[in-house]
Design a protein around this motif. Structure first.
Motif: not given
Length: 313
Positions: A93-95, A99-101, A105-112
Motif C-alpha cells: 500500500k506504500l507504493f 484506488e489501484i489497490k 483486490e476486486k480483480d483477484l478476489s477469487g485467487v489464492e
C-alpha cells in the motif's frame, strides 16, 4: 519463468501487429516499425520473417488476418497467484494508490496467493518494524516518494533519537529497506550534509513547491564508509548459487579455489554491517569468514549470543 521480459515483448509485439492488420493499416514497413518499437532490434528477423513467410499463420500475404477478436494477454493462474501474494504484502500500500489497490483486490478476489507471510520464519529480525498500517506513515512515505520522483525538497517535522521534535527542510535522494530492522530509511541531504532519516520518525511532511533541487546523481547520495569482507564458500546444496543471488546487489568478485570451494569478496557500506553478518550466518557451515579479523570476531560474538539465548529456553 513466471514473468518473462522476452516472451512478453514478443507476444505484445505480435498482438500489436495483429491489431494493426485488423484496422487494415498493415504492410511490411509497419511490421518493421512495430517490432522496432515494441521488441528488440534483432527481433525483426524472427517476428517479421515468421509472419510474412507464413511460418506463424497469423497474417496473410496481403497483410490481412483471419483473427476477428482483438488480441489480449490474459494472465495465467500462476501469474495471478504471484500478484495476489504481492498484493497481500503489508508494504504494498506504500507504493500504489488506494484506488489501484481496491481494483486489484476486486480483480483477484477469487485467487489464492502462492504463499503468505506466515509461511516464513525469519531469524534474528527485530519485531518493532515500521507501522505500515498507520495512515500518517503511509501519507508521509508517499510524500517522500513523490518528492524523489519530482526532484523536490520536503518540509518535515522529525522526532530525533532522544524524542525531540525538529523542523527542517531536506532533499530526499533514495529510499532503502532494511530486512533486519523491517524499516524504511531515506537517504537525504540536509543543509548540504548527508543524513539517513527513519521514515517512521517523521511526524509530518509536505513537498516544498518553492524549492526545486538540481539533478541528483549517485555522487550526491549519502554514503557511509566502505568496508570489505572475504568469504570462503563450500558449494554444498548450491551454496555458491544462493550466495550470488542473496548478494546480487553488492559489488563483489569471486574466484574458484578447487572443484567445490570458492572465495567471494564483498564490498559493502559500514552501516549495513549488522545486517550483512546476519545474512552470512544464514548460510551456516557452508560459509567461512576469512577476513578481516574484526568481522570474524563479530560473527563469533553473534553466534555466542545465539547459543546463550538457546540455552535459556
Amino acid at each position: 519463468m513466471l514473468f518473462s521480459e522476452i516472451y512478453s515483448a514478443y507476444y505484445n509485439t505480435v498482438a500489436s501487429i495483429i491489431s494493426c492488420s485488423q484496422k487494415g493499416d498493415l504492410d511490411s514497413d509497419s511490421i518493421y516499425k512495430l517490432v522496432h518499437e515494441s521488441a528488440f532490434p534483432e527481433s525483426y528477423l524472427t517476428i517479421g520473417t515468421a509472419l510474412e513467410t507464413g511460418k506463424w499463420p497469423l497474417i496473410k500475404k496481403d497483410y490481412s488476418t483471419n483473427i476477428k477478436n482483438k488480441p489480449t494477454m490474459p494472465l495465467s493462474l500462476l501469474q495471478k497467484q504471484w500478484l495476489k501474494t504481492i498484493l497481500e504484502d503489508k508494504r504494498f500500500k506504500l507504493f500504489v494508490s488506494e484506488e489501484i489497490k481496491t481494483r486489484l483486490e476486486k480483480d483477484l478476489s477469487g485467487v489464492e496467493p502462492l504463499f503468505t507471510e506466515k509461511d516464513f520464519y525469519l531469524y534474528d529480525k527485530y519485531e518493532d518494524g515500521d507501522p505500515y498500517d498507520d495512515k500518517t506513515y503511509i501519507h508521509n512515505f508517499k510524500i517522500i516518494l513523490a518528492a524523489i520522483h519530482q526532484n523536490k525538497k520536503v518540509k518535515v517535522e522529525y522526532t530525533g533519537r532522544f524524542g525531540h521534535t525538529k523542523r527542517f527542510i531536506f532533499l530526499p535522494c533514495k529510499i532503502e529497506y532494511s530486512q533486519k530492522d523491517d524499516k524504511f530509511r531515506c537517504l537525504s541531504k540536509v543543509r548540504n550534509r548527508h543524513a539517513v532519516l527513519n521514515i517512521a520518525r517523521i511526524k509530518n511532511c509536505e513537498i516544498d513547491d518553492g524549492l526545486k533541487a538540481g539533478d541528483i546523481t549517485e555522487i550526491d547520495l549519502p554514503c557511509s564508509d566502505k568496508a570489505t569482507v572475504t568469504l570462503e564458500i563450500y558449494d554444498d546444496r548450491k551454496a555458491m548459487e544462493r550466495m550470488m543471488l542473496a548478494f546480487a546487489h553488492f559489488e563483489k568478485s569471486a574466484i574458484q579455489l578447487d572443484e567445490n570451494t570458492y572465495r567471494l569478496t564483498l564490498n559493502y557500506d559500514a552501516f549495513d554491517e549488522t545486517e550483512l553478518i546476519i545474512r552470512v550466518l544464514s548460510f551456516g557451515p557452508m560459509v567461512k569468514v576469512i577476513e578481516p579479523q574484526r568481522f570474524v570476531d563479530l560473527v563469533k560474538e553473534r553466534i555466542d549470543e545465539q547459543i546463550k539465548c538457546m540455552s535459556r529456553k
